[in-house]
Design a protein around this motif. Structure first.
Motif, mmCIF file in Angstrom:
data_model
loop_
_atom_site.group_PDB
_atom_site.id
_atom_site.type_symbol
_atom_site.label_atom_id
_atom_site.label_comp_id
_atom_site.label_asym_id
_atom_site.label_seq_id
_atom_site.Cartn_x
_atom_site.Cartn_y
_atom_site.Cartn_z
ATOM 1 N N MET A 112 2.450 -0.026 -26.153
ATOM 2 C CA MET A 112 3.193 -0.972 -26.983
ATOM 3 C C MET A 112 3.643 -2.170 -26.175
ATOM 4 N N LEU A 156 -2.002 -1.521 -32.461
ATOM 5 C CA LEU A 156 -0.556 -1.322 -32.368
ATOM 6 C C LEU A 156 0.198 -2.461 -33.040
ATOM 7 N N ILE A 157 -0.298 -3.667 -32.830
ATOM 8 C CA ILE A 157 0.322 -4.796 -33.519
ATOM 9 C C ILE A 157 0.197 -4.594 -35.019
ATOM 10 N N ALA A 205 0.412 -10.017 -27.803
ATOM 11 C CA ALA A 205 0.875 -10.859 -28.906
ATOM 12 C C ALA A 205 1.614 -12.083 -28.364
ATOM 13 N N SER A 224 -4.215 -2.871 -28.385
ATOM 14 C CA SER A 224 -3.194 -3.872 -28.705
ATOM 15 C C SER A 224 -3.284 -4.283 -30.167
ATOM 16 N N GLY A 228 10.063 -9.561 -38.190
ATOM 17 C CA GLY A 228 10.578 -8.279 -38.693
ATOM 18 C C GLY A 228 9.912 -7.049 -38.104
ATOM 19 N N ALA A 229 8.869 -7.250 -37.277
ATOM 20 C CA ALA A 229 8.069 -6.092 -36.847
ATOM 21 C C ALA A 229 8.470 -5.565 -35.479
ATOM 22 N N ALA A 230 9.644 -5.944 -35.029
ATOM 23 C CA ALA A 230 10.061 -5.468 -33.703
ATOM 24 C C ALA A 230 10.377 -3.984 -33.761
ATOM 25 N N GLY A 231 10.029 -3.259 -32.743
ATOM 26 C CA GLY A 231 10.388 -1.840 -32.688
ATOM 27 C C GLY A 231 11.701 -1.691 -31.966
ATOM 28 N N LEU A 232 12.138 -0.479 -31.793
ATOM 29 C CA LEU A 232 13.367 -0.239 -31.044
ATOM 30 C C LEU A 232 13.129 -0.610 -29.583
ATOM 31 N N ASP A 233 14.204 -0.933 -28.934
ATOM 32 C CA ASP A 233 14.128 -1.319 -27.535
ATOM 33 C C ASP A 233 13.488 -0.229 -26.692
ATOM 34 N N ASN A 234 12.523 -0.605 -25.865
ATOM 35 C CA ASN A 234 11.707 0.418 -25.223
ATOM 36 C C ASN A 234 12.020 0.769 -23.782
ATOM 37 N N MET A 262 12.125 -0.424 -37.769
ATOM 38 C CA MET A 262 12.165 -0.177 -36.333
ATOM 39 C C MET A 262 11.723 1.235 -36.001
ATOM 40 N N GLN A 279 -1.174 -11.031 -34.055
ATOM 41 C CA GLN A 279 0.158 -11.610 -33.930
ATOM 42 C C GLN A 279 1.189 -10.761 -34.636
ATOM 43 N N LEU A 280 2.323 -10.571 -34.000
ATOM 44 C CA LEU A 280 3.404 -9.773 -34.567
ATOM 45 C C LEU A 280 4.210 -10.617 -35.541
ATOM 46 N N ARG A 281 4.358 -10.110 -36.753
ATOM 47 C CA ARG A 281 5.208 -10.858 -37.681
ATOM 48 C C ARG A 281 6.672 -10.672 -37.290
ATOM 49 N N ALA A 319 0.712 -4.277 -25.921
ATOM 50 C CA ALA A 319 0.399 -4.938 -27.186
ATOM 51 C C ALA A 319 1.320 -6.133 -27.395
ATOM 52 N N ARG A 320 2.598 -5.924 -27.092
ATOM 53 C CA ARG A 320 3.524 -7.041 -27.248
ATOM 54 C C ARG A 320 3.214 -8.151 -26.274
ATOM 55 N N ALA A 371 2.839 -2.107 -36.277
ATOM 56 C CA ALA A 371 4.170 -2.713 -36.390
ATOM 57 C C ALA A 371 4.209 -3.663 -37.589
ATOM 58 N N ASN A 372 3.165 -4.467 -37.755
ATOM 59 C CA ASN A 372 3.133 -5.396 -38.890
ATOM 60 C C ASN A 372 3.084 -4.642 -40.217
ATOM 61 N N ALA A 416 6.562 -3.366 -41.141
ATOM 62 C CA ALA A 416 7.396 -4.440 -41.679
ATOM 63 C C ALA A 416 6.961 -4.801 -43.091
ATOM 64 N N ARG A 435 4.380 4.194 -25.168
ATOM 65 C CA ARG A 435 5.336 3.130 -24.851
ATOM 66 C C ARG A 435 4.670 2.024 -24.048
ATOM 67 N N ALA A 484 7.962 1.388 -36.457
ATOM 68 C CA ALA A 484 7.203 0.613 -35.467
ATOM 69 C C ALA A 484 7.399 1.142 -34.048
ATOM 70 N N PRO A 540 7.348 3.720 -30.714
ATOM 71 C CA PRO A 540 6.307 4.578 -30.135
ATOM 72 C C PRO A 540 6.321 5.977 -30.735
#
Lengths: 403, 445
Positions: free
Chosen positions: A218, B364-365, A225, B361, A195-201, B435, A191-193, A221-222, B368-369, B372, A215, B438, B440
């Motif tokens: 990711m 990668l999660i 999640a 997945s 604050g863990a968002a990346g830049l818009d892809n 960002m 699960q993505l916490r 992966a999202r 990102a975690n 953060a 990309r 996290a 790519p």
């Protein structure tokens, strides 16, 4: 009813992000192809290892056998407390949910299971069960499931080949030469916490192939999640599907969620410990069997509601049974033949084999009637469509455990 | 004579010595550089920058002697406590503070090449010994490494080769030495393996030490690689070192570590292998040749190798100078496992497949975690959020927009990530750092 986007496959195919892309990324094509072709081979095996040696005699009690009264004095469960299965056998009172599964055709009880020349060491006997071999030379390298997954033709698209739910390392059973097993303690690892968002892809062309792959990975992966969050929300209480608040049930719930996400992994494994009841057996075994039965039922009911239970078979085993005669500490010592549970939405329910006779012992122990490798062969060959003989090193007659 | 493919890099109009190349060098061959190191190498040029990495003496916050004694004390404490978690933490301490990041990268490479898992060996002291051997012989001629590691007790226990007798020659060790450690599949026959297993009979581990027990050795004639002789284990190693495929296997490993996806073709591998073959399989020479090459510094070798979990995690801590106080090594070890690389616990004898397989997945999660969590300071005891504004200011960057470029340059080697302008204006600076980490691009180097 389970009508929302509850599978990863569905999510990916309907995702707006994907629709907006000029062409379907290659990996998604491959995933979709794998998903389609895997329809026939997307069966799953869930193994619960009952560590310590569960006393089969007090689990499925032969209450009319003279030997029961003779050998079990303090540990005898009164007949009227048993859940009667037929006019010879009764289930331990804590196993009411298992009796329900038996009634509605979702549980089989395989009796008298063991192997020749029984070994009463936990380590050795567990190694025999996990490696699928009685040869000591085979006890330290690879396991029956690891070897089976090594040979599995689907393996190119599978990662990992098995999950161990728990805080242990994946056991020998899952170890293969090339196949991989991942230990997962908490689903929150998926699960993505916040604050863990990346830049818009959704952006300009990638500089290179690998960046493009990253990309897409990711995105995937999202998606995973998000699906997990979605699935987690669906399993909220109030749906009549609460799991008991035990560690085993929690792990089974996680397995159910992973299965609902339609990951390609075919094998899940978890361990329930504590069955080595040398002293004061009654309360301990009652608690453990109660947890086991309730957990199994909640798990199968959950999958049934998700319409996935016909793809899942469970195997519950122990490294040995216990001695027929109780000891002086209100417990039992290491024995030989034991009871194995096979459960699921697509099995041939009922009793398999004959109840071991408590008056017809071999060295004061139960006679082994069914070689555990017959169970393995049935599951590998008939359920998972794998080459059982190659894995087990010999042909073992199946038991028609599954439909 | 044709120009060698691995000719030396010289800065030019088309391939200038710039920030991108400096950051690329450190993220690909070191463990990421901090701002000061980046500026220094930019000033001093490629030769000195590579010299420094090869020699292994770029201090990163602690003097060398103090570093070594602390690192050794931590490892010893892990052994005394019989704790593999503490052993992982002690390696992570080295990774965070080492003056020799290239050496540690090579140690990681060897850990993967001779993949051995504590899950089976169950002996913290032996795992440490093996790790020390990887560090000691990291750059040595391969013969030194192979001869030492082939008799490493942890490795032998891992491969069930700790009992190897004439009546039951253990083929496992012979097979793994041939397929994985020296030659690669396709370069030997099943007969070679059987004969090699005979040569290895008598090799055992007793009381956690390697022993050669001649009573169990099959001293008769054997034919290995069409050569006949009364070969023993040491002879087998000699035959392997002389086999042409070994140099190729080493070249493959080095290119896997230092070149991006698709960059090393047969011509590159052959040239590197030939060079090593002529120099007693000198790994250090191979590394230097690659790192000084035009190929290494060409644009087609940029941003096309996926960072392993260890490289990613350590890179974040080092480039953001999280040294005083550092994040918890025990927590970093847990995160690496969550990202798919549990030190001392490779999934099987093939090690970690690496490359694209890092990006499941779950992993990668996890990345990102992790980004953060570390920026929020949760890996520190007590919690210590990273302050991007002060950090940048202390390095002379005060303007908010310039600060975004600063982090992009420091962490990725370019003024803006290709996701240009995508970060919403007014996004808090720490969110911006997360960002980037996290994204790519940050997974690649």
């Amino acid at each position: 009813m389970f009508d929302q986007l509850h599978t990863r496959r569905q999510f990916l195919t309907r995702s707006a992000l994907i629709a907006a892309a000029p062409s379907v990324p290659l990996f998604l094509k491959q995933t979709a192809q794998a998903a389609d072709s895997s329809k026939d081979t997307d069966r799953i095996l869930v193994v619960i290892q009952l560590s310590g040696g569960n006393d089969g005699i007090n689990t499925l009690v032969p209450y009319t056998d003279e030997g029961y009264v003779k050998h079990r004095d303090q540990l005898r469960i009164p007949t009227q407390q048993l859940i009667r299965i037929n006019d010879q056998l009764g289930l331990h009172p804590a196993m009411r949910p298992a009796a329900d599964l038996l009634d509605d055709g979702r549980l089989a009880l395989v009796q008298g299971v063991g192997y020749p020349n029984p070994n009463r060491s936990h380590e050795v006997s567990m190694a025999i069960w996990q490696s699928g071999s009685c040869e000591p030379a085979d006890h330290t390298s690879f396991g029956w499931l690891g070897r089976a997954l090594d040979k599995d033709v689907r393996k190119a698209t599978i990662k990992p080949h098995s999950f161990l739910l728990g805080d242990e390392n994946p056991p020998l059973a899952l170890r293969g030469r090339k196949s991989t097993s991942v230990a997962l303690e908490y689903l929150s690892d998926l699960q993505l916490r916040p604050g863990a968002a990346g830049l818009d892809n959704a952006l300009p062309n990638a500089d290179n192939d690998l960046l493009a792959f990253t990309r897409r990975a990711m995105l995937s992966a999202r998606a995973t999640a998000d699906v997990l969050d979605d699935v987690a929300k669906k399993t909220a209480p109030g749906q009549g599907l609460a799991y008991p608040a035990t560690q085993l049930a929690g792990r089974l719930q996680s397995i159910a969620q992973l299965i609902k996400m339609e990951l390609p992994t075919p094998v899940y494994y978890t361990i329930q410990s504590g069955y080595d009841t040398h002293a004061v057996q009654l309360p301990t075994q009652a608690r453990l069997l109660g947890e086991l039965a309730a957990g199994m039922k909640a798990f199968l009911d959950d999958l049934k509601q998700a319409r996935l239970d016909d793809r899942v078979t469970m195997l519950c085993f122990s490294e040995f049974g216990r001695r027929v005669k109780e000891n002086a500490s209100l417990g039992t010592d290491h024995g030989t033949a034991g009871l194995v549970f096979v459960a699921g939405g697509n099995i041939n329910a009922g009793l398999v084999g004959r109840p071991p006779a408590l008056t017809d012992l071999v060295d004061d122990d139960l006679e082994v009637q069914i070689d555990f490798r017959q169970i393995y062969a049935s599951l590998l060959r008939d359920w998972l469509g794998m080459d059982a003989a190659a894995v087990l090193g010999d042909s073992y007659e199946g038991l028609q455990l599954t439909k | 004579m044709p120009t060698p493919i691995l000719s030396r890099y010289k800065p030019s109009q088309t391939a200038p010595w710039n920030l991108a190349r400096v950051v690329h060098l450190h993220r690909r061959a070191g463990l990421a550089a901090n701002w000061h190191e980046v500026q220094r190498d930019l000033r001093e040029g490629p030769d000195l920058a590579v010299d420094r990495l090869l020699a292994g003496n770029s201090p990163a916050g602690e003097s060398s002697a103090e570093f070594h004694s602390t690192a050794d004390a931590l490892s010893a404490a892990a052994v005394a406590a019989n704790s593999i978690e503490r052993l992982k933490a002690s390696w992570i301490y080295r990774l965070l503070f080492t003056p020799d990041p290239l050496g540690e990268r090579l140690t990681l490479m060897w850990h993967n090449h001779f993949a051995t898992s504590q899950a089976k060996v169950q002996d913290v002291a032996l795992m440490l010994r093996q790790n020390q051997a990887f560090r000691q012989f990291a750059r040595a001629p391969f013969g030194e490494m192979l001869r030492h590691v082939a008799k490493d007790p942890a490795l032998l226990i891992w491969l069930d080769a700790d009992s190897n007798r004439q009546e039951h020659p253990n083929e496992n060790l012979a097979r793994e030495i041939m397929e994985l450690f020296a030659l690669a599949a396709g370069n030997y026959s099943e007969r070679d393996i059987k004969e090699a297993a005979r040569a290895l009979t008598g090799w055992t581990v007793k009381n956690r030490e390697f022993r050669e027990d001649h009573r169990y050795h099959d001293g008769d004639a054997k034919t290995i690689f069409a050569q006949r002789g009364n070969w023993n284990g040491d002879d087998l190693l000699t035959l392997l070192l002389e086999h042409p495929a070994t140099a190729r296997r080493l070249a493959f490993r080095l290119c896997e570590m230092f070149l991006g996806e698709g960059v090393a073709n047969d011509a590159v591998l052959d040239e590197l292998a030939d060079g090593m073959r002529q120099r007693h399989l000198d790994v250090g020479w191979g590394v230097e040749t690659l790192l000084r090459s035009e190929l290494f510094f060409s644009a087609r070798n940029f941003g096309n190798r996926i960072l392993s979990p260890v490289e990613f995690v350590i890179g974040v801590a080092r480039s953001l100078e999280m040294v005083d106080p550092p994040p918890s090594s025990l927590l970093l070890a847990e995160w690496m496992a969550r990202l798919g690389q549990d030190l001392f616990n490779p999934p099987n004898v093939f090690g970690w497949p690496g490359g694209r397989s890092w990006l499941t997945s779950r992993n990668l999660i996890g990345r990102a975690n992790f980004a953060a969590a570390i920026v929020a300071g949760e890996l520190h005891h007590p919690v210590r959020p990273f302050d991007p504004v002060s950090f940048a200011r202390a390095r002379g960057v005060t303007d908010a927009d310039q600060q975004r470029s600063f982090y992009s340059e420091l962490l990725l080697g370019r003024a803006r990530p290709s996701e240009a302008g995508a970060a919403p204006r007014g996004a808090a600076p720490e969110n911006f750092v997360t960002m980037i980490l996290a994204s790519p691009e940050a997974q690649l180097a």
